[in-house]
Design an enzyme around this catalytic site. Structure first.
Site, PDB file in Angstrom:
ATOM      1  N   ASP A 290       7.360  42.017 -51.740  1.00 33.01           N
ATOM      2  CA  ASP A 290       6.626  42.519 -50.903  1.00 33.01           C
ATOM      3  C   ASP A 290       6.868  42.363 -49.525  1.00 33.01           C
ATOM      4  O   ASP A 290       7.057  41.282 -49.175  1.00 33.01           O
ATOM      5  CB  ASP A 290       5.150  41.998 -50.836  1.00 33.01           C
ATOM      6  CG  ASP A 290       4.255  42.130 -52.543  1.00 33.01           C
ATOM      7  OD1 ASP A 290       5.104  42.721 -53.249  1.00 33.01           O
ATOM      8  OD2 ASP A 290       3.241  41.454 -52.696  1.00 33.01           O
ATOM      9  N   ARG A 406      -6.241  37.241 -52.717  1.00 25.94           N
ATOM     10  CA  ARG A 406      -4.805  36.993 -52.023  1.00 25.94           C
ATOM     11  C   ARG A 406      -4.564  38.168 -51.077  1.00 25.94           C
ATOM     12  O   ARG A 406      -5.487  39.082 -50.964  1.00 25.94           O
ATOM     13  CB  ARG A 406      -3.859  36.593 -53.010  1.00 25.94           C
ATOM     14  CG  ARG A 406      -3.603  37.959 -54.086  1.00 25.94           C
ATOM     15  CD  ARG A 406      -2.719  37.563 -55.068  1.00 25.94           C
ATOM     16  NE  ARG A 406      -2.465  38.745 -55.905  1.00 25.94           N
ATOM     17  CZ  ARG A 406      -3.398  38.625 -57.113  1.00 25.94           C
ATOM     18  NH1 ARG A 406      -4.323  37.589 -57.438  1.00 25.94           N
ATOM     19  NH2 ARG A 406      -3.118  39.596 -58.109  1.00 25.94           N
ATOM     20  N   GLU A 455      -5.160  44.280 -54.806  1.00 27.16           N
ATOM     21  CA  GLU A 455      -3.918  43.441 -54.133  1.00 27.16           C
ATOM     22  C   GLU A 455      -3.412  44.125 -52.999  1.00 27.16           C
ATOM     23  O   GLU A 455      -3.194  45.408 -53.094  1.00 27.16           O
ATOM     24  CB  GLU A 455      -3.031  42.647 -55.048  1.00 27.16           C
ATOM     25  CG  GLU A 455      -2.002  43.624 -55.656  1.00 27.16           C
ATOM     26  CD  GLU A 455      -1.035  42.757 -56.519  1.00 27.16           C
ATOM     27  OE1 GLU A 455      -1.417  41.519 -56.859  1.00 27.16           O
ATOM     28  OE2 GLU A 455       0.004  43.215 -56.977  1.00 27.16           O
TER      29      GLU A 455
END
Length: 703
Positions: A290, A406, A455
């Site tokens: 990411d 998260r 996410e």
């Protein structure tokens, strides 16, 4: 006297000294069945040993020969036991290879004496990631010598890593289990080079200064010739004594294995490798996923990213850091954010320029950069930098948000005059994006949440058709599917229920830059970079790449506005010449026609007819169009393209590991994993092509 001497000889030589006694095999699992006396229950172990890796399992390594016990048969949900016939303990140790799940009592191998468990062991894995590698384990069984025993291998876990791998059970007078070895360095040089062998046993390594563990990570440490060298920056400990501790075979040595150095390992060869992409960002060594903390500040584009500095596979999550003046020519700065401790990994997040110094961590003349990230052990945490992102200090009251979730994304909401954190949230068994607000990046208050996103969120405003009076907010998450709507700084209200999609294929967890400079027309640019998930480079020191940077816009469409993405204009600086290598007009052919040859990385811009099929062969990777379905397809990725007036404009980018396609002015974007054929450096076309140009692209790593 002779008889006494003979008796003395017998006392010292018989039975054989322990070191001379041969190993006693218990089981090597090389047969079609487990062997006489072995009994199974349940389904996990099947009728006999596995032959290596089972379907849908990560590659299994470290076992000897072809066979092993592998309870992944049918996946992690399968359970059962495998029990040996009775054996007699006749050596000091029992050695065996073991891997798989770390679930004590549930994925384990047990030694039973008198019906009671006297020894047990598990695999090393209990969280996402990890490896299916088997390593030696040793039981000290000297106290049981002469007694009868049974070995039971257990799989009673249905969750992640719910399986066990075992091989080569042997009685021996020598132990094979690795032990913690240590070597102390006087830190006079800024780097330590660590040898890595992909597929070698994963070893836990600690750096200790004084009594404090300052770094701890897993690494496939090479006992012999490495595949590559990982580099640890230890300049922060200059002038101190640093002890390296590692779990290694007892006959190994750390001295000479890990090498102090003045420069990065193989610094003169990095970026020159045969398979290194020429214009996509890859880390010089190690795993990448990411993009994190994308922010523009002081003339630099900052790219932070999820990074394993010590291996090619996912794990040891740190934040890597690179900067660029043009989004292509990147300079790496090593690790920006280290995990607080082993197991408390630095997961994804974002960064902002606190231009008004609302946090008080900088000054108005020299405002700080502030990042938010997920500490896997603590929650959402904040750190700040006053030296343009080179070093970071954690907020002393972390975590600022603690919840099940998260990946915090920070933005400044100008109308509401406060900061917003959009963060993936799990509540009540559902998936949400939650919004928290703060006046100063320190104290955060929950505001609202919206369901249906998973996410890595991003949140930003864009003008429709570049009209600053017509603003829409975009909310999307890791899969790139997005909603448009209004956001007042506390609540997102979507214009429609069904998400729209821009990207297709190898594209995940994208993020856009905070504080990007103004572009044409004075409007702030919205530049996005995504992880080209699964674009891999076997046999190299690096793994995975970022997708090409794109500029996002909103344009009017029949069903409401939609988002477009096109490669940023800075790409043109990599064109080998101002004029294209090939310029085409009016090509109509049913058989493949060669458009250009002797290509490595390149860009093609063309307009193609959509009344009939076409095939664009890009160094062996075919991009095809089906006019009946109105779809573009490439390497298993398919996207619908609504053509205009019987033709579609395309921009195609080809690098050493990928093909990216932008159709209809960027209304459709595709990212595909494709390693070009070594012996095919041509572009071929069949169908109708109205016009086209091909440019060779230079390496962004050229000095």
């Amino acid at each position: 006297m002779i008889r006494c001497a003979a008796l003395l000889f017998l006392l010292v030589s018989s039975p054989l000294a322990a070191a001379d006694r041969a190993d006693l095999p218990v089981a090597d699992f090389e047969g079609d069945t487990y062997g006489d006396g072995w009994k199974t229950t349940g389904t996990a172990f099947g009728k006999g040993p596995a032959r290596g890796t089972l379907p849908n399992q990560m590659p299994v390594s470290g076992h000897l020969g072809k066979g092993l016990v592998n309870s992944y048969l049918g996946g992690d949900t399968a359970t059962g036991t495998l029990t040996s016939p009775e054996i007699r303990i006749e050596r000091k140790y029992i050695n065996f290879l073991i891997g798989g799940g770390k679930h004590p009592g549930k994925t384990c191998i047990n030694l039973l004496v008198g019906g009671k468990i006297v020894r047990t062991a598990t695999g090393p894995n209990d969280t996402a990631g990890g490896s299916e590698h088997l390593d030696w384990h040793t039981w000290d069984v000297a106290e049981f010598e002469g007694k009868a025993a049974v070995i039971v291998i257990v799989d009673d876990e249905k969750g992640g890593w719910g399986h066990i791998n075992v091989d080569q059970i042997v009685q021996s007078d020598a132990k094979k289990r690795a032990e913690v070895l240590a070597h102390t360095f006087d830190i006079e040089k800024p780097y330590l080079h660590l040898p890595v062998k992909t597929g070698a046993p994963v070893r836990r390594v600690k750096f200790v200064v004084g009594k404090e563990t300052v770094r701890e990570f897993d690494i496939e440490l090479a006992p012999g010739a490495p595949d590559f060298w990982a580099t640890a920056d230890v300049s922060a400990f200059k002038g101190k004594k640093l002890t390296v501790e590692a779990l290694l075979p007892a006959d190994a040595r750390l001295a000479g294995l890990i090498v102090p150095a003045d420069t990065w390992a193989n610094a003169d060869k990095v970026y020159q490798e045969k398979h290194r992409p020429l214009f996509h960002f890859t880390s010089r060594v190690g795993w990448l996923n990411d993009p994190n903390g994308l922010v523009y500040a002081n003339g630099e584009w900052h790219l932070f990213y999820q990074h394993n500095p010590f291996g090619r596979e996912w794990g040891n999550m740190h934040w890597g850091h690179a900067t660029s003046g043009d989004l292509f020519r990147w300079k790496e700065h090593g690790v920006a954010l280290y995990p607080k401790k082993y197991g408390d990994w630095a997961f994804s997040g974002s960064a902002v320029a606190d231009k008004e110094n609302t946090s008080g961590w900088g000054t108005k003349e020299k405002p700080p950069l502030v990042l938010a990230y997920t500490s896997t052990d603590r929650g959402e945490c904040i750190a700040y930098s006053v030296d343009n992102g080179r070093t970071w200090k954690e907020y002393d009251k972390n975590p600022v948000v603690k919840h099940a979730g998260r990946d915090p994304k920070l933005i400044w909401h100008e109308k509401a005059k406060h900061w917003v954190m959009a963060v993936y949230d799990e509540l009540g068994g559902k998936q949400w994006i939650a919004f928290h607000t703060s006046p100063d990046l320190k104290e955060w208050k929950f505001a609202s949440r919206i369901e249906g996103f998973y996410e890595c969120p991003d949140l930003f405003a864009l003008p429709v058709d570049e009209n600053p009076e017509k603003i829409k907010w975009v909310l999307y998450a890791a899969d790139g599917k997005y909603l448009l709507g209004d956001f007042d700084g506390t609540e997102f209200k979507p214009d429609f229920k069904e998400k729209k999609q821009l990207w297709h294929g190898r594209f995940y967890a994208a993020q856009s830059f905070d504080n990007a400079p103004a572009g044409a027309g004075g409007l702030q640019r919205r530049v996005q970079i995504g992880w080209a998930q699964g674009v891999t480079f076997p046999g190299t020191p690096f793994n995975q790449q970022m997708a090409v940077p794109v500029e996002l816009r909103l344009v009017s469409a029949p069903d409401g506005a939609c988002m477009t993405g096109t490669p940023v204009r800075e790409l043109e600086s990599l064109r080998d010449k101002k004029e294209p290598l090939v310029q085409l007009k009016g090509l109509d052919t049913n058989t493949p026609s060669v458009l250009a040859e002797n290509l490595d990385a390149f860009e093609m811009v063309c307009t193609v007819g959509t009344e009939s099929p076409f095939v664009l062969n890009l160094r062996g990777t075919k991009l095809t169009y089906d006019p009946t379905k109105k779809t573009l397809s490439c390497n298993g990725v398919t996207a619908r393209v609504d053509s205009r007036a019987g033709s579609v404009p395309l921009q195609v980018l080809v690098d050493r590991g990928s093909v990216e396609v932008f159709a209809n002015g960027g209304r459709v974007a595709m990212s595909v994993a494709a390693i070009p054929a070594e012996n095919n450096r041509k572009v071929e076309f069949s169908g109708h092509l109205s016009s086209g140009s091909v440019w060779r692209l230079k390496s962004a790593w050229e000095k």
